[in-house]
Design a protein around this motif. Structure first.
Motif, PDB file in Angstrom:
ATOM      1  N   CYS A 119       1.060  -1.220  -0.241  1.00 50.58           N
ATOM      2  CA  CYS A 119      -0.248  -0.119   0.072  1.00 50.58           C
ATOM      3  C   CYS A 119       0.474   1.489   0.287  1.00 50.58           C
ATOM      4  O   CYS A 119       2.044   1.309   0.455  1.00 50.58           O
ATOM      5  CB  CYS A 119      -0.970  -0.036   0.873  1.00 50.58           C
ATOM      6  SG  CYS A 119      -1.571  -1.178   1.088  1.00 50.58           S
ATOM      7  N   PHE A 120       0.111   2.229  -0.655  1.00 45.82           N
ATOM      8  CA  PHE A 120       0.787   4.145  -0.640  1.00 45.82           C
ATOM      9  C   PHE A 120      -0.295   4.421   0.184  1.00 45.82           C
ATOM     10  O   PHE A 120      -1.239   4.366  -0.197  1.00 45.82           O
ATOM     11  CB  PHE A 120       1.676   4.723  -1.921  1.00 45.82           C
ATOM     12  CG  PHE A 120       1.558   5.821  -1.599  1.00 45.82           C
ATOM     13  CD1 PHE A 120       2.700   6.205  -1.102  1.00 45.82           C
ATOM     14  CD2 PHE A 120       1.358   6.720  -2.782  1.00 45.82           C
ATOM     15  CE1 PHE A 120       2.715   7.615  -0.657  1.00 45.82           C
ATOM     16  CE2 PHE A 120       1.551   8.112  -2.773  1.00 45.82           C
ATOM     17  CZ  PHE A 120       2.871   8.254  -1.683  1.00 45.82           C
ATOM     18  N   GLU A 121      -0.046   4.360   1.659  1.00 48.02           N
ATOM     19  CA  GLU A 121      -0.929   4.365   2.352  1.00 48.02           C
ATOM     20  C   GLU A 121      -0.820   5.869   3.358  1.00 48.02           C
ATOM     21  O   GLU A 121       0.222   6.221   4.301  1.00 48.02           O
ATOM     22  CB  GLU A 121      -1.190   3.514   3.428  1.00 48.02           C
ATOM     23  CG  GLU A 121      -2.303   3.778   4.780  1.00 48.02           C
ATOM     24  CD  GLU A 121      -2.253   2.325   5.298  1.00 48.02           C
ATOM     25  OE1 GLU A 121      -2.641   1.234   4.272  1.00 48.02           O
ATOM     26  OE2 GLU A 121      -2.166   2.019   6.174  1.00 48.02           O
ATOM     27  N   GLN A 122      -2.130   6.789   3.840  1.00 46.19           N
ATOM     28  CA  GLN A 122      -1.598   8.198   4.499  1.00 46.19           C
ATOM     29  C   GLN A 122      -1.462   7.441   6.154  1.00 46.19           C
ATOM     30  O   GLN A 122      -2.693   6.362   6.406  1.00 46.19           O
ATOM     31  CB  GLN A 122      -3.279   8.990   4.027  1.00 46.19           C
ATOM     32  CG  GLN A 122      -3.178   9.592   5.449  1.00 46.19           C
ATOM     33  CD  GLN A 122      -2.857  10.817   4.732  1.00 46.19           C
ATOM     34  OE1 GLN A 122      -1.790  10.904   4.436  1.00 46.19           O
ATOM     35  NE2 GLN A 122      -3.018  12.266   5.136  1.00 46.19           N
ATOM     36  N   SER A 123      -0.540   7.604   6.698  1.00 45.91           N
ATOM     37  CA  SER A 123      -0.175   7.319   7.708  1.00 45.91           C
ATOM     38  C   SER A 123      -1.090   7.947   9.237  1.00 45.91           C
ATOM     39  O   SER A 123      -1.767   9.173   9.179  1.00 45.91           O
ATOM     40  CB  SER A 123       0.842   7.035   8.584  1.00 45.91           C
ATOM     41  OG  SER A 123       1.129   9.223   8.757  1.00 45.91           O
ATOM     42  N   PRO A 124      -1.335   7.256  10.247  1.00 48.40           N
ATOM     43  CA  PRO A 124      -1.798   8.671  11.280  1.00 48.40           C
ATOM     44  C   PRO A 124      -1.550   9.983  11.823  1.00 48.40           C
ATOM     45  O   PRO A 124      -2.467  10.543  11.945  1.00 48.40           O
ATOM     46  CB  PRO A 124      -2.210   7.644  12.678  1.00 48.40           C
ATOM     47  CG  PRO A 124      -2.173   5.953  12.355  1.00 48.40           C
ATOM     48  CD  PRO A 124      -1.314   6.287  10.513  1.00 48.40           C
ATOM     49  N   ALA A 125      -0.388   9.757  11.479  1.00 50.18           N
ATOM     50  CA  ALA A 125       0.265  11.344  11.603  1.00 50.18           C
ATOM     51  C   ALA A 125       0.843  12.298  10.356  1.00 50.18           C
ATOM     52  O   ALA A 125       0.863  13.089  10.329  1.00 50.18           O
ATOM     53  CB  ALA A 125       1.756  10.973  11.561  1.00 50.18           C
ATOM     54  N   GLY A 126      -0.736  11.789   9.391  1.00 52.91           N
ATOM     55  CA  GLY A 126      -1.358  12.372   8.199  1.00 52.91           C
ATOM     56  C   GLY A 126      -0.383  12.357   7.075  1.00 52.91           C
ATOM     57  O   GLY A 126       0.489  13.475   5.557  1.00 52.91           O
ATOM     58  N   THR A 127       1.401  11.552   7.340  1.00 46.26           N
ATOM     59  CA  THR A 127       2.578  11.675   6.279  1.00 46.26           C
ATOM     60  C   THR A 127       2.118  10.255   5.491  1.00 46.26           C
ATOM     61  O   THR A 127       1.754   9.006   5.388  1.00 46.26           O
ATOM     62  CB  THR A 127       3.167  11.153   6.778  1.00 46.26           C
ATOM     63  OG1 THR A 127       3.905  12.545   7.559  1.00 46.26           O
ATOM     64  CG2 THR A 127       4.560  11.465   5.615  1.00 46.26           C
ATOM     65  N   PRO A 128       2.489  10.491   4.074  1.00 39.90           N
ATOM     66  CA  PRO A 128       2.293   9.012   3.139  1.00 39.90           C
ATOM     67  C   PRO A 128       3.062   7.844   3.208  1.00 39.90           C
ATOM     68  O   PRO A 128       4.245   8.447   3.478  1.00 39.90           O
ATOM     69  CB  PRO A 128       2.300   9.417   2.017  1.00 39.90           C
ATOM     70  CG  PRO A 128       2.056  11.114   2.024  1.00 39.90           C
ATOM     71  CD  PRO A 128       2.537  11.690   3.030  1.00 39.90           C
ATOM     72  N   MET A 129       2.613   6.891   3.564  1.00 39.38           N
ATOM     73  CA  MET A 129       3.533   5.749   3.935  1.00 39.38           C
ATOM     74  C   MET A 129       3.561   4.891   3.233  1.00 39.38           C
ATOM     75  O   MET A 129       2.279   4.495   2.556  1.00 39.38           O
ATOM     76  CB  MET A 129       3.886   5.226   5.073  1.00 39.38           C
ATOM     77  CG  MET A 129       4.472   4.186   5.608  1.00 39.38           C
ATOM     78  SD  MET A 129       3.841   4.645   7.675  1.00 39.38           S
ATOM     79  CE  MET A 129       4.976   5.481   8.522  1.00 39.38           C
ATOM     80  N   VAL A 130       4.965   4.057   2.967  1.00 39.64           N
ATOM     81  CA  VAL A 130       4.439   2.296   2.245  1.00 39.64           C
ATOM     82  C   VAL A 130       4.145   1.728   2.796  1.00 39.64           C
ATOM     83  O   VAL A 130       4.828   1.806   4.630  1.00 39.64           O
ATOM     84  CB  VAL A 130       5.728   1.835   1.200  1.00 39.64           C
ATOM     85  CG1 VAL A 130       5.671   0.472   1.344  1.00 39.64           C
ATOM     86  CG2 VAL A 130       5.800   2.948   0.029  1.00 39.64           C
ATOM     87  N   VAL A 131       3.204   0.790   2.960  1.00 35.80           N
ATOM     88  CA  VAL A 131       2.662   0.067   4.409  1.00 35.80           C
ATOM     89  C   VAL A 131       2.331  -1.901   4.152  1.00 35.80           C
ATOM     90  O   VAL A 131       1.730  -1.755   2.381  1.00 35.80           O
ATOM     91  CB  VAL A 131       1.351   0.496   4.327  1.00 35.80           C
ATOM     92  CG1 VAL A 131       1.434  -0.650   5.687  1.00 35.80           C
ATOM     93  CG2 VAL A 131       1.484   1.297   5.495  1.00 35.80           C
TER      94      VAL A 131
END
Length: 206
Positions: free
Chosen positions: A101-113
């Motif tokens: 996933c290319f995902e929005q993290s809880p901190a509001g930062t895009p992240m690979v998950v």
């Protein structure tokens, strides 16, 4: 039954999930994931059945057939809420799948998950992305699957390697969009590539 779609770069047809509205425009494929959609089986047992979860996801999947492969693409998402994501998906059955996933993290930062589901789902963060797009890659080497991500489409960061299970046969492969906590998210994929090749050293960045 949904009408199959031809996606540039993929040599087999993909089937949209029921009710989803995938669009292929030139080299780009995109969908708007509806509100409160996801593909996840909570390991605590609180998220409901796998069938309910799958019906809630917008997917575009096809059968690559037997043998090793490398599947990649550049992805972006119009992030609006936590866990909005654009996803490359490997699907075996309703208890065995994996998503990168290319995902929005809880901190509001895009992240690979990444998430691997074998009965229940796990959830693993890889790295944050300073930008609006990222490259994702899924490879099969024998019974092993490998996930990689890249910020430039050239140098690949190893995310994880895993097997879905000894009894897993043919899989389906493709795309997913999700908006688990939000009111919807547009996701898109381009520069898509599928090749019949065997990836070498999984950790050398190539």
């Amino acid at each position: 039954m949904s009408t199959p779609l031809a996606v540039p770069g993929i040599p087999f047809e993909l089937i949209p999930s029921a009710g989803s509205e995938w669009v292929v425009a030139g080299e780009r494929v995109e969908v708007v994931a509806p509100a409160h959609t996801d593909l996840f089986i909570d390991p605590s047992g609180e998220s409901g059945t796998a069938a309910e979860t799958m019906l809630n996801a917008v997917t575009l999947l096809g059968a690559p057939g037997a043998g090793d492969f490398v599947f990649s693409g550049r992805v972006d998402a119009e992030f609006r809420a936590m866990f909005d994501a654009a996803v490359l998906l490997v699907w075996a059955d309703d208890r065995h799948w994996a998503k990168l996933c290319f995902e929005q993290s809880p901190a509001g930062t895009p992240m690979v998950v990444s998430v691997v589901t074998r009965g229940v789902s796990d959830d693993a963060n890889a790295f944050t992305v300073d930008g609006e797009t990222v490259w994702l890659r899924v490879s099969r080497v024998g019974r092993l699957f490998a996930l990689h991500a890249s910020t430039d489409g050239d140098w690949w960061h190893f995310v994880r390697a895993f097997a879905l299970g000894d009894e897993i046969g043919d899989v389906q492969l493709g795309f997913e969009g999700q908006s688990p906590t939000g009111e919807g998210c547009r996701v898109s994929f381009d520069r898509v590539s599928f090749t019949r090749e065997t990836l070498g050293d999984l950790r050398d960045g190539r």
